[in-house]
Design a protein around this motif. Structure first.
Motif, PDB file in Angstrom:
ATOM      1  N   THR A  76       0.840  -1.204   0.000  1.00 51.13           N
ATOM      2  CA  THR A  76       0.000   0.000   0.000  1.00 51.13           C
ATOM      3  C   THR A  76       0.872   1.249   0.000  1.00 51.13           C
ATOM      4  N   PHE A  77       0.479   2.221  -0.812  1.00 48.00           N
ATOM      5  CA  PHE A  77       1.231   3.475  -0.950  1.00 48.00           C
ATOM      6  C   PHE A  77       0.311   4.639  -0.611  1.00 48.00           C
ATOM      7  N   HIS A  78       0.809   5.544   0.208  1.00 50.28           N
ATOM      8  CA  HIS A  78       0.086   6.762   0.583  1.00 50.28           C
ATOM      9  C   HIS A  78       0.090   7.728  -0.609  1.00 50.28           C
ATOM     10  N   ILE A  79      -1.013   8.424  -0.801  1.00 53.43           N
ATOM     11  CA  ILE A  79      -1.113   9.435  -1.863  1.00 53.43           C
ATOM     12  C   ILE A  79      -1.413  10.787  -1.235  1.00 53.43           C
ATOM     13  N   GLU A  80      -0.639  11.778  -1.600  1.00 49.86           N
ATOM     14  CA  GLU A  80      -0.909  13.162  -1.172  1.00 49.86           C
ATOM     15  C   GLU A  80      -0.444  14.083  -2.298  1.00 49.86           C
ATOM     16  N   PRO A  81      -0.726  15.376  -2.219  1.00 50.96           N
ATOM     17  CA  PRO A  81      -0.305  16.265  -3.300  1.00 50.96           C
ATOM     18  C   PRO A  81       1.197  16.134  -3.563  1.00 50.96           C
ATOM     19  N   GLY A  82       1.540  15.962  -4.825  1.00 42.93           N
ATOM     20  CA  GLY A  82       2.941  15.779  -5.198  1.00 42.93           C
ATOM     21  C   GLY A  82       3.312  14.327  -5.418  1.00 42.93           C
ATOM     22  N   THR A  83       2.382  13.383  -5.126  1.00 40.67           N
ATOM     23  CA  THR A  83       2.661  11.957  -5.357  1.00 40.67           C
ATOM     24  C   THR A  83       2.240  11.553  -6.766  1.00 40.67           C
ATOM     25  N   LEU A  84       3.143  10.842  -7.436  1.00 35.60           N
ATOM     26  CA  LEU A  84       2.826  10.212  -8.726  1.00 35.60           C
ATOM     27  C   LEU A  84       2.819   8.707  -8.533  1.00 35.60           C
ATOM     28  N   TYR A  85       1.817   8.010  -9.095  1.00 40.09           N
ATOM     29  CA  TYR A  85       1.976   6.564  -9.248  1.00 40.09           C
ATOM     30  C   TYR A  85       1.679   6.210 -10.697  1.00 40.09           C
ATOM     31  N   ALA A  86       2.424   5.217 -11.194  1.00 38.28           N
ATOM     32  CA  ALA A  86       2.308   4.809 -12.594  1.00 38.28           C
ATOM     33  C   ALA A  86       2.024   3.313 -12.622  1.00 38.28           C
ATOM     34  N   LEU A  87       0.933   2.941 -13.277  1.00 38.38           N
ATOM     35  CA  LEU A  87       0.528   1.534 -13.370  1.00 38.38           C
ATOM     36  C   LEU A  87       1.232   0.934 -14.583  1.00 38.38           C
ATOM     37  N   ASN A  88       2.569   0.822 -14.454  1.00 38.44           N
ATOM     38  CA  ASN A  88       3.391   0.421 -15.608  1.00 38.44           C
ATOM     39  C   ASN A  88       3.312  -1.064 -15.892  1.00 38.44           C
ATOM     40  N   LYS A  89       2.687  -1.817 -14.991  1.00 36.00           N
ATOM     41  CA  LYS A  89       2.517  -3.269 -15.221  1.00 36.00           C
ATOM     42  C   LYS A  89       1.031  -3.623 -15.268  1.00 36.00           C
ATOM     43  N   ASN A  90       0.213  -2.686 -15.714  1.00 33.76           N
ATOM     44  CA  ASN A  90      -1.241  -2.899 -15.728  1.00 33.76           C
ATOM     45  C   ASN A  90      -1.723  -3.394 -14.365  1.00 33.76           C
ATOM     46  N   ASP A  91      -1.138  -2.817 -13.310  1.00 35.95           N
ATOM     47  CA  ASP A  91      -1.343  -3.331 -11.954  1.00 35.95           C
ATOM     48  C   ASP A  91      -2.808  -3.262 -11.504  1.00 35.95           C
ATOM     49  N   GLU A  92      -3.298  -4.377 -11.009  1.00 37.02           N
ATOM     50  CA  GLU A  92      -4.630  -4.398 -10.385  1.00 37.02           C
ATOM     51  C   GLU A  92      -4.499  -3.764  -8.997  1.00 37.02           C
ATOM     52  N   HIS A  93      -5.492  -2.949  -8.609  1.00 41.60           N
ATOM     53  CA  HIS A  93      -5.341  -2.235  -7.337  1.00 41.60           C
ATOM     54  C   HIS A  93      -6.666  -1.743  -6.775  1.00 41.60           C
ATOM     55  N   TRP A  94      -6.620  -1.378  -5.516  1.00 42.98           N
ATOM     56  CA  TRP A  94      -7.698  -0.623  -4.864  1.00 42.98           C
ATOM     57  C   TRP A  94      -7.237   0.819  -4.751  1.00 42.98           C
TER      58      TRP A  94
END
Ligand code: 9YT
Length: 143
Positions: A76-94
């Motif tokens: 699990t990764f926290h998201i706040e302003p300034g966070t990027l996440y990239a689903l570079n592996k077609n990652d399934e997620h919540w």
């Protein structure tokens, strides 16, 4: 050059509304950029199952707090302003929003326009009408 404002898009067909989010589609396939770009708001207190099997998505948070949990690992990764996440592996997620999350989302290949998640959190693959190579647009047709 294309110049658009969020104000012009709200409540038009480019403002796609789902139960947990709305997605203002600033750039779409028809704009010929080779990617689409959206301003998405994920509503506070929601969790959304997402699995883009036909698209890669980059997501940059500009407002709000939440988290993204990978399936099946549970990482699990926290998201706040300034966070990027990239689903570079077609990652399934919540995707979980503690407060309204304002996200700038880019999709490759670009969305056509009216896609919304199916019951598995997936957008259908769309036929591609053009691709961009090093800034030059070609009329190549992709399968
Ligand atoms: C971050 C995310 O995938 N949210 C769901 C909506 C999607 N980004 C869209 O269509 O803009």
């Amino acid at each position: 050059m294309i110049v658009r404002t969020l104000k012009e898009i709200i409540d038009t067909p480019r403002d796609v509304k789902a139960q947990n989010w709305c997605s203002r589609r600033l750039l779409l396939q028809e704009d010929g950029m080779g990617f689409s770009m959206h301003h998405t708001v994920i509503y506070a207190g929601t969790q959304t199952h997402i699995w883009y099997q036909h698209h890669l998505e980059g997501v940059y948070c500009v407002e709000g707090v939440g988290s993204v949990e990978l399936i099946p690992s549970g990482e699990t990764f926290h998201i706040e302003p300034g966070t990027l996440y990239a689903l570079n592996k077609n990652d399934e997620h919540w995707l979980r929003a503690e407060t309204d999350l304002h996200l700038i989302c880019t999709f490759n290949p670009p969305l056509v326009g009216d896609e919304t998640h199916d019951k598995n959190g997936v957008y259908a693959a769309a036929p591609q009408i053009a691709k961009t190579t090093f800034g030059k647009q070609t009329n190549a047709v992709e399968a």
